[in-house]
Design an enzyme around this catalytic site. Structure first.
Site, short mmCIF file in Angstrom:
data_model
loop_
_atom_site.label_atom_id
_atom_site.label_comp_id
_atom_site.label_asym_id
_atom_site.label_seq_id
_atom_site.Cartn_x
_atom_site.Cartn_y
_atom_site.Cartn_z
N SER A 144 49.13 36.57 35.31
CA SER A 144 49.08 37.31 34.05
C SER A 144 49.55 38.74 34.29
O SER A 144 49.31 39.30 35.37
CB SER A 144 47.66 37.33 33.49
OG SER A 144 47.56 38.23 32.40
N TYR A 157 38.79 38.06 34.46
CA TYR A 157 39.98 37.22 34.36
C TYR A 157 41.11 37.76 35.24
O TYR A 157 41.72 37.02 36.03
CB TYR A 157 40.42 37.17 32.90
CG TYR A 157 41.73 36.46 32.65
CD1 TYR A 157 41.77 35.07 32.53
CD2 TYR A 157 42.92 37.18 32.51
CE1 TYR A 157 42.97 34.41 32.29
CE2 TYR A 157 44.12 36.53 32.27
CZ TYR A 157 44.15 35.15 32.16
OH TYR A 157 45.34 34.51 31.93
#
Length: 252
Positions: A144, A157
Site C-alpha cells: 500500500s 495496517y
C-alpha cells in the site's frame, strides 16, 4: 509451451477481481481464492471462461496458517484435473482486509487480525506453495502507498504492509537461484470499498486525494489491474526485489 497459470488470493472481488480479468485478457489462466462469497467467485470464474480462459476458485482463509497445507493439496488436485500440471507460474498475494483505527485505540485483537492476513498469512502461504511455483515464475505481493506516506487511522495496517515490503526483498534474494522474481506493488488511494469506500464515495476525500496526486485524480481499479498484468506478463523478469508504487504520484 505450457499454459501459464496465476493464483490470486482474494481474487473474487475488488482489485483481485480486476487483476484476474486483466490477466485473462492477456492469455493467462487464473485460479482465484475467496473467503466466504462463493457466489462472487463462481460468477468471476464464469466471466474468465467467457474470455476463453480456464479458471477455478478455491476457498481460503488467508489468515489461518493451519489451513494452508490442506489448501495446497486442493490446489494440486485442481491443477492436475483442469490443467494436467503440478505448477503455477504466478502468485499474487492480494488477500486483505482493512481495520481503521487510531494508534491509541487499536486493540490487540485488531492488530492480530491484520497481522494474520497481511503478514503471517503472506509469509506462510508463500512458503507452503513454494514447491508448486515453477522455476522462472513470479511472485507479486500487494502492499500500500500507506507504507510510504501516512494518514491517521492506518498505523497497524501500514505496519503490516511495511513488513511485507521487507519480506519481498528477502524472498527475491532467496528465490533468485530458481529464477523466481519477487516484487511488491503498492497501490495508492483507489476507488473501491476499502476503508468503507471513503475514496470512492466521499467527494471531499476524493477531492483531497486528487489534489495531492500528480495525475490529478484518485486511482481506479483498472489502474492496479493493469499494473499487475504488466508486471506478470511483460519481459520484466530481471526486475526483482523492488517496490513499485502505483499511485499516480500521490503525496510526492
Amino acid at each position: 509451451m505450457q499454459q501459464r497459470i496465476a493464483l490470486i488470493t482474494g481474487g473474487s472481488r475488488g482489485l483481485g477481481k480486476n487483476a484476474a480479468l486483466k490477466l485473462a485478457s492477456k492469455g493467462i489462466d487464473v485460479i482465484i481464492t475467496y473467503h466466504t462469497r462463493r457466489d462472487e467467485a463462481d460468477a468471476l470464474v464464469h466471466q474468465l471462461e467467457q474470455l476463453g480462459r480456464r479458471a477455478a476458485a478455491l476457498q481460503l482463509d488467508a489468515g489461518n496458517v493451519r489451513s494452508f497445507a490442506t489448501f495446497a493439496e486442493q490446489l494440486k488436485t485442481v491443477l492436475q484435473d483442469k490443467w494436467q500440471t503440478g505448477r503455477i507460474h504466478h502468485l499474487v498475494n492480494n488477500a486483505g482486509m482493512g481495520i481503521y483505527g487510531s494508534f491509541a485505540e487499536t486493540t490487540e485483537e485488531q492488530f492480530d487480525a491484520l497481522m494474520n492476513v497481511h503478514l503471517k498469512g503472506v509469509f506462510f502461504l508463500t512458503q507452503t506453495l513454494l514447491p508448486l511455483i515453477a522455476d522462472g515464475g513470479r511472485i507479486l505481493n500487494i502492499s500500500s502507498g500507506l507504507a510510504r506516506f501516512s494518514f491517521p487511522g492506518y498505523a497497524a495496517y501500514a505496519t503490516m504492509k511495511g513488513a511485507v515490503e521487507t519480506l519481498t526483498r528477502y524472498l527475491a534474494r532467496e528465490l533468485g537461484p530458481r529464477g523466481i522474481s519477487v516484487n511488491v506493488l503498492a497501490p495508492g488511494a483507489i476507488e473501491t470499498d476499502f476503508g468503507g469506500g471513503q475514496t470512492r464515495d466521499n467527494p471531499q476525500v476524493n477531492a483531497m486525494i486528487a489534489a495531492n496526486t500528480a495525475m490529478g485524480r484518485a486511482g481506479l481499479p483498472d489502474d492496479i489491474g493493469d499494473a499487475i498484468a504488466a508486471l506478470l506478463t511483460s519481459d520484466s523478469n530481471w526486475i526483482t526485489g523492488q517496490r513499485i508504487e502505483a499511485s499516480g504520484g500521490m503525496m510526492l
